[in-house]
Write a protein that holds these residues in place. Structure first.
Motif, short mmCIF file in Angstrom:
data_model
loop_
_atom_site.label_atom_id
_atom_site.label_comp_id
_atom_site.label_asym_id
_atom_site.label_seq_id
_atom_site.Cartn_x
_atom_site.Cartn_y
_atom_site.Cartn_z
N VAL A 19 0.86 -1.18 0.00
CA VAL A 19 0.00 0.00 0.00
C VAL A 19 0.90 1.23 0.00
N VAL A 20 0.69 2.10 -0.94
CA VAL A 20 1.53 3.30 -1.06
C VAL A 20 0.71 4.50 -0.60
N VAL A 21 1.23 5.23 0.44
CA VAL A 21 0.53 6.41 0.96
C VAL A 21 1.04 7.62 0.19
N ASP A 22 0.08 8.50 -0.11
CA ASP A 22 0.43 9.73 -0.83
C ASP A 22 1.46 10.51 0.00
N PRO A 23 2.63 10.82 -0.57
CA PRO A 23 3.67 11.54 0.19
C PRO A 23 3.16 12.87 0.75
N LYS A 24 2.18 13.48 0.07
CA LYS A 24 1.68 14.77 0.55
C LYS A 24 0.45 14.62 1.45
N TYR A 58 -7.83 11.15 13.12
CA TYR A 58 -7.68 9.72 13.45
C TYR A 58 -6.68 9.08 12.49
N ASN A 59 -6.86 9.36 11.16
CA ASN A 59 -5.99 8.75 10.15
C ASN A 59 -4.56 9.25 10.27
N MET A 60 -4.39 10.52 10.60
CA MET A 60 -3.03 11.04 10.74
C MET A 60 -2.27 10.30 11.84
N VAL A 61 -2.98 10.07 12.98
CA VAL A 61 -2.34 9.34 14.09
C VAL A 61 -2.07 7.90 13.67
#
Length: 734
Positions: A19-24, A58-61
Motif C-alpha cells: 500500500v503506497v501512501v500519498d507523500p503529501k 484519526y488517520n493522521m495518528v
C-alpha cells in the motif's frame, strides 16, 4: 479430528501488493485540520463537519503522523492566543477585565471543540509519547501567552487588587466578573492563583489592615473597635465565598486577626474607660461576647482575657472581704459574695460560651479571696441560719434548693470547712431547740448536700441532732402518759434530751430555777433515769425557753414567750415589787454576762419593756434597780421577748471557737499521719507534710508547723521513730 485423517499445514504469506501512501497526505490532511482550528477561533465553526475532521485526525495518528499533528496544534493555538493577548492588552480601563473574560470564554469553547476533534490523539498518541493532553495544553498555552504576557500579568494583578480595595472602601464592584477571572486563575493551577494573585493580595491586605487598625484604635473605644474588627473579618469571609478560592479564607482571616486583633490585644483589654474591666463592670454581654469570639481566633487571646478577668475578680473580691463596713453584717456580706458570683456566672455563660477554663479561673479567684477573711466560714453559716430561720418563708421549694446550692458553692471554696462545721452545728442547735427552723426539709436537704460533698463523718453528728429531737418527742409522750393526770392543767414541761457527743459543747451554766419548775424537773429526772439505765442528765438552762401568763397593773393579761433565764428573773417579781441588780444576781445565780443581756432585753427593748429600770439607760449597771412596768401594753396577745445577742461572735468567743477547732484538728492530723506511715512504712519529712495536707484539704488546710508537732507527739508515743542515719526520715513502728 480422527487420527486417521491426513494432517494439513497452513502458512500465512505477506500481502503481495504494497500500500503506497500519498507523500503529501500528511500536509494535505493537516491543512484541512489547521483551517478548521482557524475557523473555530474565528467563530465560523458552524460550517465544519466534525465527523470528517475527527476521521482526518484519526488517520493522521494511525499513519504515524501524530507528531506533526501535535506540533501543528501547538503552533496554531499559540498564534491565536498571541493575537488574543494583543486585543486584551489594547483594552482600556474597566473593559480590560471584560475583554480578558470574553477571550478566556472563547478560548475555552474553542479548546472543547479542538479536543473533540483530536480525541483519538488524546487517547493514544499523547499517553504513548508522554505529551501534555489537549485540554491541559490549551490551559498552559493560555497561561504562557496571555496571563504571563508581561504587560497583562502586572495589569491584571493591579486591577484585581484595586477592585478589592475599592470594595473595602464601600464601592460596589462587579463580583460576577471578579469570580470569573479568579476562577480562570484557579483553573490554570494553584501555583498560578497563588503566585499571580493570592500572595500579593495577602501582602496588600496586611498593609491595609495594619494602617486601618492603627487609625481605628486611635479614635475608637474598645467596643467600637471590636465591632469594626468583627465587620472586617466577616467582610473578608464573605469576599472569599463570593469570588475567591475557599482555601484563601484561612489565609486572609489570619491576616485580619493578626493585624487587627493580635497586634492590639493588650491595648484593647486594658483600654481606659472602655476595656475588659469596664465591660465586666457594666455587664456589657454583647461586647464581652464579641471580644471572646475575636480573641479566641488568635494565639494567647483567651488567656489574655482570662488573666485580666482573674486579676479584676481577685482585686474586687479582696476589697469586698476586707471591707470592715460589709463585714459588720454577715448576711449582707454573703449576699454580696453570691451577687458577685451570679454576675460572673452570667458573663461566662452568656458571653464566654460557658468556657470551662474561665469557670476554673472564677473558682480559683473566689477560693483565693474568700479565705482572706478568717470569718468567712462563720458568716456563711450565719447566712444559712438567717435563711432557715426566716428568710425562706413563702419561698418555693425549687427556689430554696437554688439558695442551698449557692451556699454549697461558697462552702466548696472554704479551706477551713471544719470551722464552718463548728458554727453550723451551733446555729443548727439553736434553730432546732428554739423551734425556729422554717423547714425541716430544707434543713435535711442541706445536710444531704454536705454529706455528699464531705462524706458521712462530716454530718453524722448533725444527723444525730435530728435523731435526738425525734427521740425527745417520744420521751415526752411517755412522760405525759405517766404524769399527765398528776400534773393536770397546771404547769407543763417540754424537755429535749440531747446526746452530749452530737450537740455543740455548752458550758454548764448554773441557774436557780423557781421552786415550781424545780419540782417538775425532778419528776422528769426520776422518770427518765427510771426508763434509761447508765445515763446522766445535766440541765442546760441557758438553751431553754418558757411561756408565762402575766397580769399587769392595768389588768391587761399577756402571754410572754421568754428564755429560761428571763423566766427565772420575772418569777422573782411575784414576791417583790422592786429588786436591785445584785439581788437578782444572788437569787438566780445566772452568770453576769448572761444576766445583763437578759435584763437588757426585758427592760431596754422598746415595745417589750415589761420591766422598768432605774436609772433608764441602754446598758445594765450593777447599781440599777428593776420593777414591773405596770403600764406595759402591746397590740399582740402573745409577746415574744428575745434575748439581746450579738449576731456575730465577740472577739473572745471567736478565739474560743478557734481554739476548739485547733484542738479538734490535732487527732485528725495524727490519724492522717498514721494512715500514711502505715501504708508507706518509711517516709521523709517533706513528703509526710505534702501527703497529710492533701488528705486533709477537703476539711481544712493543715499547718505544716502543727503537722510537725503531731509527728513529734507520735514519736514520743512510739508510733513513729526517726532514722538513725537520716534524721529527716521517719519509720512506722507496728
Amino acid at each position: 479430528m480422527n487420527s486417521g485423517q491426513k494432517k494439513r499445514n497452513f502458512q500465512i504469506e505477506a500481502f503481495k501488493h504494497k500500500v503506497v501512501v500519498d507523500p503529501k497526505y500528511a500536509d494535505k490532511t493537516w491543512k484541512i485540520l489547521e483551517h478548521a482550528i482557524h475557523e473555530i477561533y474565528n467563530h465560523n465553526a458552524s460550517g465544519l463537519s466534525f465527523e470528517e475532521l475527527y476521521r482526518n485526525a484519526y488517520n493522521m495518528v494511525l499513519h504515524k503522523f501524530g507528531e506533526k499533528l501535535y506540533s501543528g496544534l501547538v503552533s496554531t493555538m499559540t498564534f491565536h492566543l498571541q493575537e488574543m493577548s494583543k486585543c486584551i492588552e489594547a483594552a482600556h480601563g474597566g473593559s480590560f477585565l471584560e475583554e480578558l473574560n470574553v477571550k478566556w470564554s472563547d478560548h475555552n469553547k474553542a479548546l472543547q471543540m479542538i479536543r473533540d476533534i483530536l480525541m483519538y490523539m488524546d487517547r493514544t498518541f499523547i499517553p504513548n509519547t508522554r505529551r501534555t493532553p489537549v485540554h491541559e495544553l490549551g490551559l498552559n498555552l493560555w497561561r504562557d501567552n496571555v496571563i504571563h504576557f508581561p504587560e497583562i500579568q502586572t495589569r491584571l494583578r493591579n486591577t484585581l487588587l484595586e477592585l478589592i480595595l475599592r470594595e473595602r472602601s464601600g464601592e460596589v464592584i462587579n463580583r460576577g466578573l471578579m469570580r470569573s477571572i479568579i476562577k480562570m486563575l484557579m483553573d490554570l493551577g494553584s501555583s498560578v492563583y497563588h503566585d499571580d494573585f493570592e500572595k500579593h493580595f495577602l501582602e496588600v491586605s496586611a498593609d491595609f489592615y495594619r494602617a486601618e487598625s492603627q487609625e481605628f484604635i486611635e479614635c475608637s473605644d474598645c467596643g467600637d473597635y471590636l465591632k469594626k474588627a468583627e465587620r472586617r473579618l466577616n467582610e473578608e469571609i464573605e469576599r472569599v465565598s463570593h469570588y475567591l478560592d475557599a482555601k484563601s479564607e484561612a489565609e486572609i482571616t489570619n491576616v485580619v486577626e493578626k493585624e487587627m486583633i493580635a497586634n492590639h490585644m493588650l491595648r484593647l483589654v486594658h483600654m481606659e474607660n472602655s476595656g475588659l474591666v469596664k465591660m465586666i463592670r457594666d455587664d456589657q454581654f454583647e461586647d464581652l461576647g464579641r471580644m471572646y469570639n475575636l480573641f479566641r481566633r488568635v494565639s494567647n487571646g483567651l488567656s489574655t482575657i482570662r488573666d485580666v478577668m482573674t486579676s479584676h475578680i481577685r482585686d474586687t473580691g479582696k476589697q469586698l472581704v476586707t471591707d470592715t463596713e460589709k463585714s459588720k453584717n454577715p448576711v449582707e456580706f454573703v449576699e454580696c459574695l453570691l451577687a458577685k458570683r451570679d454576675k460572673y456566672d452570667k458573663i461566662i455563660v452568656s458571653a464566654f460560651n460557658n468556657d470551662k477554663t474561665f469557670q476554673n479561673a472564677l473558682n480559683s479567684s473566689f477560693e483565693y479571696f474568700i479565705n482572706l477573711n478568717p470569718r468567712s466560714p462563720e458568716y456563711i453559716s450565719l447566712f444559712v441560719d438567717d435563711k432557715l430561720r426566716k428568710g425562706l418563708k413563702g419561698v418555693k421549694e425549687e427556689d430554696i434548693e437554688i439558695i442551698l446550692d449557692k451556699v454549697m458553692m461558697l462552702f466548696r471554696y472554704l479551706q477551713e470547712k471544719d470551722v464552718f462545721e463548728k458554727y453550723y452545728k451551733q446555729h443548727l442547735a439553736k434553730r432546732l431547740l428554739s423551734g425556729k427552723t422554717v423547714s425541716d426539709d430544707a434543713e435535711r436537704s442541706l445536710i444531704v448536700k454536705l454529706k455528699t460533698e464531705c462524706g458521712y463523718q462530716f454530718t453524722s453528728k448533725l444527723e444525730g441532732m435530728f435523731t435526738d429531737m425525734k427521740t425527745s418527742q417520744d420521751t415526752m409522750q411517755g412522760f405525759n402518759a405517766a404524769y399527765g393526770p398528776e400534773l393536770g392543767n397546771g404547769r407543763t414541761l417540754v424537755v429535749q434530751v440531747l446526746t452530749t457527743g452530737s450537740w455543740p459543747t455548752q458550758p454548764s451554766v448554773t441557774c436557780n430555777l423557781p421552786a415550781e419548775m424545780s419540782a417538775l424537773c425532778e419528776k422528769f429526772r426520776s422518770y427518765y433515769l427510771g426508763t434509761h439505765t447508765g445515763r446522766r442528765l445535766s440541765w442546760q438552762t441557758n438553751m431553754g425557753t418558757a411561756d408565762l401568763r402575766a397580769t399587769f397593773g392595768n389588768g391587761q393579761k399577756y402571754e410572754l414567750n421568754v428564755s429560761t433565764h428571763q423566766m427565772c428573773v420575772l418569777m422573782l417579781f411575784n414576791n417583790a415589787d422592786s429588786l436591785s441588780y445584785k439581788e437578782i444576781e444572788l437569787a438566780t445565780e445566772i452568770p453576769s454576762s448572761d444576766l445583763k443581756r437578759c435584763l437588757q432585753s426585758l427592760a431596754c427593748v422598746k415595745g417589750k419593756h415589761v420591766l422598768r429600770k432605774e436609772p433608764m439607760s441602754k446598758d445594765i449597771g450593777e447599781d440599777d434597780a428593776f420593777s414591773v412596768n405596770d403600764k406595759f401594753t402591746s397590740k399582740l396577745r402573745k409577746v415574744k421577748i428575745g434575748t439581746v445577742v450579738a449576731q456575730k461572735e465577740s472577739e473572745p468567743e471567736k478565739q474560743e471557737t478557734r481554739q476548739r477547732v485547733e484542738e479538734d484538728r490535732k487527732p485528725q492530723i495524727e490519724a492522717a499521719i498514721v494512715r500514711i506511715m502505715k501504708s508507706r512504712r518509711v517516709l521523709d519529712h517533706n513528703n509526710i507534710i505534702a501527703e497529710v495536707t492533701k488528705q486533709l484539704q477537703s476539711r481544712f488546710l493543715a499547718n505544716p508547723g502543727e503537722i510537725k508537732k503531731r509527728i513529734e507527739s507520735l514519736i514520743e508515743r512510739d508510733f513513729l521513730e526517726r532514722d538513725n542515719a537520716d534524721r529527716r526520715l521517719y519509720r512506722y513502728l507496728a
